[in-house]
Structure formats: structure tokens, C-alpha cells
Design a protein around this motif. Structure first.
Motif, PDB file in Angstrom:
ATOM      1  N   GLY A 113      38.686  -5.328  -8.334  1.00  0.00           N
ATOM      2  CA  GLY A 113      39.504  -4.197  -8.756  1.00  0.00           C
ATOM      3  C   GLY A 113      40.964  -4.472  -8.430  1.00  0.00           C
ATOM      4  N   ASN A 114      41.584  -3.548  -7.676  1.00  0.00           N
ATOM      5  CA  ASN A 114      42.990  -3.764  -7.332  1.00  0.00           C
ATOM      6  C   ASN A 114      43.145  -4.360  -5.926  1.00  0.00           C
ATOM      7  N   GLN A 115      42.022  -4.751  -5.295  1.00  0.00           N
ATOM      8  CA  GLN A 115      42.092  -5.369  -3.965  1.00  0.00           C
ATOM      9  C   GLN A 115      41.925  -6.878  -4.083  1.00  0.00           C
ATOM     10  N   ASN A 116      42.577  -7.586  -3.162  1.00  0.00           N
ATOM     11  CA  ASN A 116      42.276  -9.015  -3.105  1.00  0.00           C
ATOM     12  C   ASN A 116      42.360  -9.511  -1.665  1.00  0.00           C
ATOM     13  N   TRP A 117      41.740 -10.648  -1.416  1.00  0.00           N
ATOM     14  CA  TRP A 117      41.548 -11.133  -0.034  1.00  0.00           C
ATOM     15  C   TRP A 117      41.330 -12.626  -0.073  1.00  0.00           C
ATOM     16  N   ASN A 118      42.021 -13.334   0.824  1.00  0.00           N
ATOM     17  CA  ASN A 118      41.820 -14.777   0.900  1.00  0.00           C
ATOM     18  C   ASN A 118      40.786 -15.067   1.975  1.00  0.00           C
ATOM     19  N   THR A 119      39.750 -15.767   1.601  1.00  0.00           N
ATOM     20  CA  THR A 119      38.681 -16.013   2.577  1.00  0.00           C
ATOM     21  C   THR A 119      38.012 -17.345   2.313  1.00  0.00           C
ATOM     22  N   GLN A 120      37.018 -17.639   3.175  1.00  0.00           N
ATOM     23  CA  GLN A 120      36.281 -18.876   2.968  1.00  0.00           C
ATOM     24  C   GLN A 120      35.102 -18.614   2.046  1.00  0.00           C
ATOM     25  N   VAL A 121      34.986 -19.453   1.034  1.00  0.00           N
ATOM     26  CA  VAL A 121      33.854 -19.360   0.115  1.00  0.00           C
ATOM     27  C   VAL A 121      32.885 -20.449   0.527  1.00  0.00           C
ATOM     28  N   GLN A 122      31.718 -20.052   0.989  1.00  0.00           N
ATOM     29  CA  GLN A 122      30.729 -21.034   1.397  1.00  0.00           C
ATOM     30  C   GLN A 122      29.658 -21.169   0.325  1.00  0.00           C
ATOM     31  N   GLY A 123      29.584 -22.393  -0.245  1.00  0.00           N
ATOM     32  CA  GLY A 123      28.473 -22.679  -1.125  1.00  0.00           C
ATOM     33  C   GLY A 123      27.310 -23.082  -0.261  1.00  0.00           C
ATOM     34  N   THR A 124      26.178 -22.384  -0.424  1.00  0.00           N
ATOM     35  CA  THR A 124      25.057 -22.680   0.470  1.00  0.00           C
ATOM     36  C   THR A 124      23.752 -22.506  -0.274  1.00  0.00           C
ATOM     37  N   ASP A 125      22.665 -22.591   0.480  1.00  0.00           N
ATOM     38  CA  ASP A 125      21.349 -22.513  -0.148  1.00  0.00           C
ATOM     39  C   ASP A 125      20.646 -21.233   0.281  1.00  0.00           C
ATOM     40  N   VAL A 126      19.509 -20.989  -0.317  1.00  0.00           N
ATOM     41  CA  VAL A 126      18.826 -19.706  -0.127  1.00  0.00           C
ATOM     42  C   VAL A 126      18.340 -19.471   1.302  1.00  0.00           C
ATOM     43  N   ASP A 127      18.123 -20.545   2.051  1.00  0.00           N
ATOM     44  CA  ASP A 127      17.537 -20.368   3.376  1.00  0.00           C
ATOM     45  C   ASP A 127      18.573 -20.082   4.469  1.00  0.00           C
ATOM     46  N   LEU A 128      19.833 -19.999   4.082  1.00  0.00           N
ATOM     47  CA  LEU A 128      20.873 -19.809   5.104  1.00  0.00           C
ATOM     48  C   LEU A 128      20.605 -18.620   6.044  1.00  0.00           C
ATOM     49  N   PRO A 129      20.240 -17.433   5.508  1.00  0.00           N
ATOM     50  CA  PRO A 129      20.001 -16.300   6.416  1.00  0.00           C
ATOM     51  C   PRO A 129      18.910 -16.616   7.443  1.00  0.00           C
ATOM     52  N   LEU A 130      17.952 -17.486   7.055  1.00  0.00           N
ATOM     53  CA  LEU A 130      16.881 -17.826   7.984  1.00  0.00           C
ATOM     54  C   LEU A 130      17.372 -18.827   9.028  1.00  0.00           C
ATOM     55  N   ILE A 131      18.166 -19.814   8.568  1.00  0.00           N
ATOM     56  CA  ILE A 131      18.700 -20.812   9.508  1.00  0.00           C
ATOM     57  C   ILE A 131      19.572 -20.145  10.550  1.00  0.00           C
ATOM     58  N   ARG A 132      20.414 -19.239  10.087  1.00  0.00           N
ATOM     59  CA  ARG A 132      21.363 -18.620  11.022  1.00  0.00           C
ATOM     60  C   ARG A 132      20.809 -17.340  11.636  1.00  0.00           C
ATOM     61  N   SER A 133      19.602 -17.027  11.357  1.00  0.00           N
ATOM     62  CA  SER A 133      18.979 -15.744  11.731  1.00  0.00           C
ATOM     63  C   SER A 133      19.959 -14.585  11.545  1.00  0.00           C
ATOM     64  N   TRP A 134      20.288 -14.407  10.299  1.00  0.00           N
ATOM     65  CA  TRP A 134      21.370 -13.487   9.916  1.00  0.00           C
ATOM     66  C   TRP A 134      20.844 -12.512   8.855  1.00  0.00           C
ATOM     67  N   PRO A 135      20.517 -11.320   9.207  1.00  0.00           N
ATOM     68  CA  PRO A 135      19.929 -10.389   8.228  1.00  0.00           C
ATOM     69  C   PRO A 135      20.972  -9.817   7.257  1.00  0.00           C
ATOM     70  N   LEU A 136      20.501  -9.375   6.118  1.00  0.00           N
ATOM     71  CA  LEU A 136      21.387  -8.732   5.146  1.00  0.00           C
ATOM     72  C   LEU A 136      21.436  -7.235   5.398  1.00  0.00           C
ATOM     73  N   LYS A 137      22.575  -6.654   5.017  1.00  0.00           N
ATOM     74  CA  LYS A 137      22.717  -5.208   5.206  1.00  0.00           C
ATOM     75  C   LYS A 137      22.396  -4.473   3.905  1.00  0.00           C
ATOM     76  N   GLU A 138      22.917  -5.034   2.829  1.00  0.00           N
ATOM     77  CA  GLU A 138      22.665  -4.395   1.527  1.00  0.00           C
ATOM     78  C   GLU A 138      22.243  -5.462   0.527  1.00  0.00           C
ATOM     79  N   GLY A 139      21.484  -5.092  -0.468  1.00  0.00           N
ATOM     80  CA  GLY A 139      21.098  -6.004  -1.531  1.00  0.00           C
ATOM     81  C   GLY A 139      20.214  -7.123  -1.034  1.00  0.00           C
TER      82      GLY A 139
END
Lengths: 405, 250
Positions: A113-139
Motif C-alpha cells: 500500500g502506502n507503506q514501505n520497509w527495507n528488510t532482509q529477504v530470506q529465500g528458504t525452504d518449507v522446513d525452516l519453521p521446524l529447523i528453527r522451531s519457530w511457530p507461525l502466528k497467522e496463515g
């Protein structure tokens, strides 16, 4: 003379000059308090690092492209183009490897929309949340399908989500632009906080690595493979296996250096821990200097006291005090000074450490070891710096001492 | 009568830089139990050195010193400290009381160094007894700065008495006191000497103070040049009674 008696005499002598006693103690108090606070800060930092490492997963292994010293050219890790997605697939076949994720990162301007932000874009694979034991909050995280087809889908880190969308909006399903290309948001990660390296882990956007390679950067090599070993105890063995497989795949001759780096989380944690330990030692030794200065202060005052009380010493000797009685009296005075100072210093150090935690939010931990060491050191300082003045007092000639004006 | 103090051919030589100073050149003296000996002489006569040796604060270069029949001239420092504690009571010109310390605690001080581990209550009792002997029971809790010069010297005398010493060694005890107080202090020495039979050795350069004793020895150039009984002894008690105005308390 009994110990109790000597102690009483020392307390009386110190009580006769309260202001001086208090000021002399102050040197000791500050010294001990400084040591306690510094060690508490260091220990606290260490504990929090350990906790962060735990949260990152101790069984994690990171394989990076390039080496610090390859072919005479020194390069930063991840800058060499030697690692490819097929390497990650080969690693995934190894025994003891649970998950793998190819990584290809870039920085990018994200627009929503009208917001923008400079950040790191990490290309990764599907198992990342499991490797990092990092749960999702939404979606949800993106799917293997998304990776295969290099879909333009993105999962937002908590910070990026807050920067781009207001709290009431559900970002899932919204379209954002990464480097001018539209991506559909499929999920939002939970908040993870600072990493063991001090980075904000939530300031990130995850996309399929294939998308980064094909759609965003137009390259074929990846920077990293994140691996998670099946058990934490096996990480070193798995890391060795990975190195062997990669050497074969990259056709590296025996004796030639690796063109990749395999590091376990444990190793990285140790490096961090060592750095903190060095820092703690440094802070503690600086604080130790103030303890030393406090000790010298005690010696100074004791020397003044011996000179000032020469007649008293002469009198005590005349009425039957032996050299060792006088020595003990002054030594005990010095030790009492330093121990009282040390005791108050420990309490003050405790307080300051608590205060730092309260006002600065830095983690602190007052270890019983530090308390014991500081207290012991205070006592030793008393004996060490009290001995010279005490010996001087004991060596006085009673006749000269009595005549002293 | 047995001799409390017996010195034989006492020599003390100091080395000051390159020069040898002979402070005592062979002193022979016997003091009997119950005597009140005044030691007089100008400064530099050797009387101070004599007092230091008699007080076991110093050891002679040669010669012998028997205190109560015991040869103390070759004792170690620690042994001498024990002798000082048990057998000698010192009274100094400058009182030498511990400041900010009660009279009672000052008087008790020698008991702390005697060994034997006396109970606190026992020490207090002994201290009160000797304070009573010098008439200062009601000042036991006072600190030196709350006491007059005469009272301070009486506390010092009480301190000297607490271990029942063989000799009371007074070094110019009236040097810092006015005439009337001096007489009073000398009165206490005379009374202790008379009533308790305590041997008193009084070092003074004032002839009129020396006359409170029973015997006077005069030192000059490291030798005893005169040793005679005092014929017209001053009695402090009578002098005080004769004083016109006893207005002020000591």
C-alpha cells in the motif's frame, strides 16, 4: 588474648574515628560492589545467550558457501558461488539429518500500500519453521509446491508485519511488492526476538529460495544450507559427514581447502560464550583494580593510624603487650575494615545489579561464586595491606613510641 | 628485707652514628621492698636510661639486673613484656590514657595482655577496686577528656596498680600538674607506699618532689653520685591539710 577480645579492641579503635573508618571502607565497598556488579552483568549476558541458543535449536548446523581462506582469496562466508540446491538435497539424504533448507538471502525494499520497509529477504525452504522451531502466528508457511514452482509468496516476520500493516488488518492474502515484483502474503511468523548474534530475527521476510534464485536475483547458487540434526548429540558427527559429502560433490582434492563451511550451533554458541567470558573477565579485572585501590586506601589509613597512635602503641607495650599482640591488633583492624567494606559492597553490588536489570533491562545474575571470591579477596586485601602497617607498629621500640610527640 | 631491685655494674652504651654514648657507666644499686626511692639528676645524667632498664623497657649492655631476685637483664622481648605486665606499674608524665575510652576500660587494659583469660565481670571488679584506691570510683565511666589532669593521673596510677606490681615506676608523674594537684598525686603514692607496702621508684628532676620519698639517689654522667635517706621528708597529707583554700575539687 582471645580472638573475641582482639576483635572488641579493633572495633573500639575503629569506632573512635567513625568518619575515617567509613571513608576507608567506602574504597572497599566500591571495589567489591564493582566486581559483583560486573560479574553479575557478564553472567547475566551469558545466561541469556545460552537461552537464545537453546531457542534457536542446539541441533542446528549451518553450511555456508565459501571459506574464509580459499585459493588465496579471502572471502566472507556465503559470497562464493560454490553451493547449489542439489548440495542441500544430497545433505538431506545423509543419516542423522532431519531437515534441510537452502538459503539465499538479499536485502530488499518491501512496499505494501502506502507503506514501505527495507528488510532482509530470506529465500528458504518449507522446513525452516521446524529447523528453527519457530511457530507461525497467522496463515501458513509456503508449500513444497510453492518452492518447486518458484511462486511469488511471502511469509512476514513480526517486525515487518508491524511496519507494513496496521494491527487491525489481516495481512494474509494481501499483496506486497519486493523489488517491484508482487508477492502474496501467505503467513506471519510469531515473534522470536534477538538472535544469539544480536540481530533482530523478526525483521525478515521469508520467500521460497527458488523464487529468490530465479525471479529476484537470477542466479543458480545458494548461500547457505540450514540443517537440523535428528538429535543434538549427533551434530558434530553429522557436520563431519556433510563436509565429506560436499568435498566429493565439489571434487575437492585431498589436501585442498574446503570451499564451504560447516558450523554447528554449538560451535557458534561457544564462540559467543567465549567472547562474553572475555568481556566479563575484562570488566571484572577493571573492577578488581578499584578493589586494589580500596586495599591501598586501607593500607594508607592504617599507616596514618600507626603513626598517630604511636604513643598508644608505646603504652600498650609498656603495660605488657608483646609485638605480636600489637601486630594482631592492627591486622585485625585492617581485616575488619575490609570485611565490613566487603560485606556492604556485596549488598551494594546486589542492589546495583538489580537496579540495572530494572532500569536498563539487562539481564544480571549474582553468582554465589562471585560473592565468595569478592569476599575472600576483600579479606585477603585486608591481610595483605594491613600486614605492613601492623608489622611497622609491632616493630616499634616502646621507649621511642612513648616519647613520640 | 629482700631487695626488689638489685642492679650490679649496670652499663648501657648507645651508638649514635659513629659516636658511642655511655649513658650508664656501671651503676650499683639495691632497692628494698617498701622503699620510696626518688631518682634525681639533671637531664643527660642517665636517670631516664636507668628507669628504662629498671622498667624492663630496655636491656643493659652489660651488668645484671635482678627484679624480685630474677635476672631480667638477658630476657627476650616477649619475656620482658610479660615481666612489665605482671611486676611493673608505670606512671608517666603525660598520663598516656587511651582517648575516647572510659576510665574503667583504661584501668583494665593491662589485664587484657596478662593472659589467663579473666572474665569480664572479674576484670570490672578488679578495676573498680583499684579505682577505689585512688578515689575515682564515681568517675569510672568518664573519658579522659572529661577528667582533670590530676584525675587522669589517678586513673593512670590505678592502671599501674591493677596487676599488683612489685614496683610502681613513676616517671616525672607531676610534670604536667600544678602544685596542689602534684601534692595530691604524691599523697596517693605515699599512701600506697605506706598502706600497701608498694615499692615506689620516682624519677624526677625537681628536688621538692623528690623529698616525698624515703631515699634519694642522684645521677650524674651515668653514675650514682649521691645516695642518702631523706631526713626532712615531706608528707603530702599534712601539706594538703595546711593548704589555705581547698575550694576546688581535683
Amino acid at each position: 588474648m582471645s580472638v573475641f577480645m582482639i576483635l572488641r579492641i579493633a572495633l573500639k579503635a575503629l569506632g573512635r574515628n567513625k568518619m575515617r573508618t567509613a571513608l576507608t571502607m567506602l574504597g572497599m565497598i566500591i571495589g567489591v560492589a564493582a566486581v559483583i556488579t560486573m560479574v553479575a552483568l557478564g553472567t547475566g549476558a551469558q545466561t541469556s545467550i545460552e537461552a537464545q541458543i537453546q531457542s534457536a535449536g542446539t541441533n542446528m548446523i549451518i553450511v555456508s558457501a565459501g571459506n574464509f581462506n580459499m585459493g588465496g582469496v579471502r572471502q566472507g562466508q556465503g559470497n562464493a558461488s560454490t553451493l547449489i540446491p542439489e548440495d542441500a538435497q544430497a545433505i538431506a539424504q545423509l543419516p542423522g539429518v532431519q531437515y534441510t533448507a537452502s538459503q539465499s538471502n538479499m536485502r530488499g525494499q518491501i512496499v505494501a500500500g502506502n507503506q514501505n520497509w527495507n528488510t532482509q529477504v530470506q529465500g528458504t525452504d518449507v522446513d525452516l519453521p521446524l529447523i528453527r522451531s519457530w511457530p507461525l502466528k497467522e496463515g501458513a508457511f509456503f508449500t513444497p509446491q510453492d518452492v518447486t514452482t518458484a511462486s511469488k509468496v511471502a511469509v512476514l516476520g513480526a517486525v515487518v508485519r508491524d511496519q507494513l500493516f496496521d494491527p487491525m488488518t489481516n495481512p494474509v492474502g494481501q499483496v506486497i511488492r519486493i523489488s517491484h515484483q508482487p508477492f502474496t502474503v501467505v503467513g506471519v511468523m510469531g515473534s522470536k526476538g534477538q538472535s544469539g548474534m544480536g540481530q533482530d530475527q523478526d525483521d525478515v521476510v521469508f520467500v521460497p529460495y527458488t523464487t529468490v534464485l530465479k525471479k529476484l536475483r537470477g542466479i543458480t547458487n545458494i548461500q547457505q544450507v540450514q540443517v537440523s540434526a535428528a538429535s543434538a548429540g549427533e551434530t558434530t558427527k553429522v557436520a563431519d559427514n556433510i563436509a565429506q559429502v560436499l568435498r566429493v560433490r565439489h571434487k575437492i582434492q585431498p589436501g585442498d581447502p574446503d570451499d564451504f563451511m560447516v558450523r554447528t550451533m554449538e560451535e557458534m554458541a561457544n564462540v559467543r560464550k567465549e567472547a562474553t567470558q572475555t568481556m566479563t573477565a575484562l570488566l571484572a579485572s577493571i573492577a578488581g583494580v578499584s578493589l586494589l585501590v580500596g586495599g591501598i586506601g586501607i593500607m594508607n589509613i592504617m599507616l596514618v593510624s600507626v603513626t598517630e597512635r604511636t604513643r598508644e602503641i608505646g603504652l600498650r607495650m609498656a603495660i605488657g603487650a608483646r609485638g605480636r599482640d600489637v601486630l594482631l591488633q592492627f591486622l585485625v583492624e585492617a581485616v575488619v575494615l575490609s570485611l565490613f567494606g566487603g560485606g556492604i559492597g556485596i549488598a551494594l553490588g546486589f542492589g546495583v545489579a538489580q537496579g540495572v536489570t530494572l532500569w536498563q533491562g539487562w539481564p544480571t545474575a549474582v553468582s554465589s561464586n562471585a560473592v565468595l571470591v569478592a569476599f575472600g579477596f576483600a579479606a585477603m586485601t585486608g591481610v595483605f595491606f594491613g600486614f605492613y602497617p601492623a608489622r611497622k607498629a609491632a616493630a616499634l621500640d616502646p621507649i621511642d613510641a612513648l616519647r613520640f610527640e | 628485707m629482700s631487695a626488689v631491685i638489685s642492679v650490679k655494674n649496670l652499663v648501657k652504651t648507645y651508638v649514635v652514628g659513629e659516636v658511642e654514648v655511655k649513658a650508664l657507666r656501671g651503676v650499683n644499686l639495691e632497692v628494698q621492698r617498701g622503699e620510696f626511692l626518688a631518682v634525681a639528676g639533671p637531664s643527660g645524667s642517665g636517670k631516664s636510661t636507668f628507669m628504662h632498664i629498671v622498667g624492663c623497657l630496655d636491656r643493659p649492655t652489660s651488668g645484671q639486673y635482678f627484679l624480685d631476685g630474677q635476672d631480667v637483664s638477658r630476657m627476650s622481648k616477649d619475656a620482658l613484656a610479660a615481666v612489665r605486665n605482671k611486676k611493673i606499674g608505670f606512671v608517666f608524665q603525660g598520663f598516656n590514657l587511651l582517648s575516647r575510652t572510659s576510665a574503667l576500660d583504661n584501668v583494665e587494659l593491662p589485664l587484657l595482655y596478662g593472659g589467663g583469660g579473666m572474665k569480664t565481670a572479674q576484670r570490672h571488679k578488679r578495676a573498680m577496686e583499684v579505682l577505689n584506691a585512688v578515689g575515682l570510683v564515681d568517675r569510672a565511666d568518664h573519658h579522659p577528656n572529661q577528667l582533670s589532669g590530676g584525675q587522669q593521673q589517678r586513673v593512670a596510677i590505678a592502671r599501674a596498680l591493677i596487676n599488683n606490681p612489685s614496683i610502681l615506676l613513676a616517671d616525672e608523674p607531676t610534670g604536667n600538674l600544678d602544685t596542689k594537684t602534684s601534692i595530691e598525686v604524691m599523697g596517693i603514692f605515699q599512701r600506697l607506699n605506706r598502706e600497701r607496702g608498694i615499692t615506689v621508684v620516682l624519677i624526677t628532676h625537681e628536688m621538692d618532689i623528690a623529698e616525698y620519698g624515703t631515699r634519694m639517689v642522684t645521677f650524674r654522667d651515668g653514675l650514682v653520685v649521691a645516695d642518702k635517706g631523706i631526713t626532712r621528708r615531706r608528707i603530702a597529707q599534712d601539706e594538703l591539710a595546711a593548704l589555705p583554700e581547698p575550694a576546688e575539687a581535683v
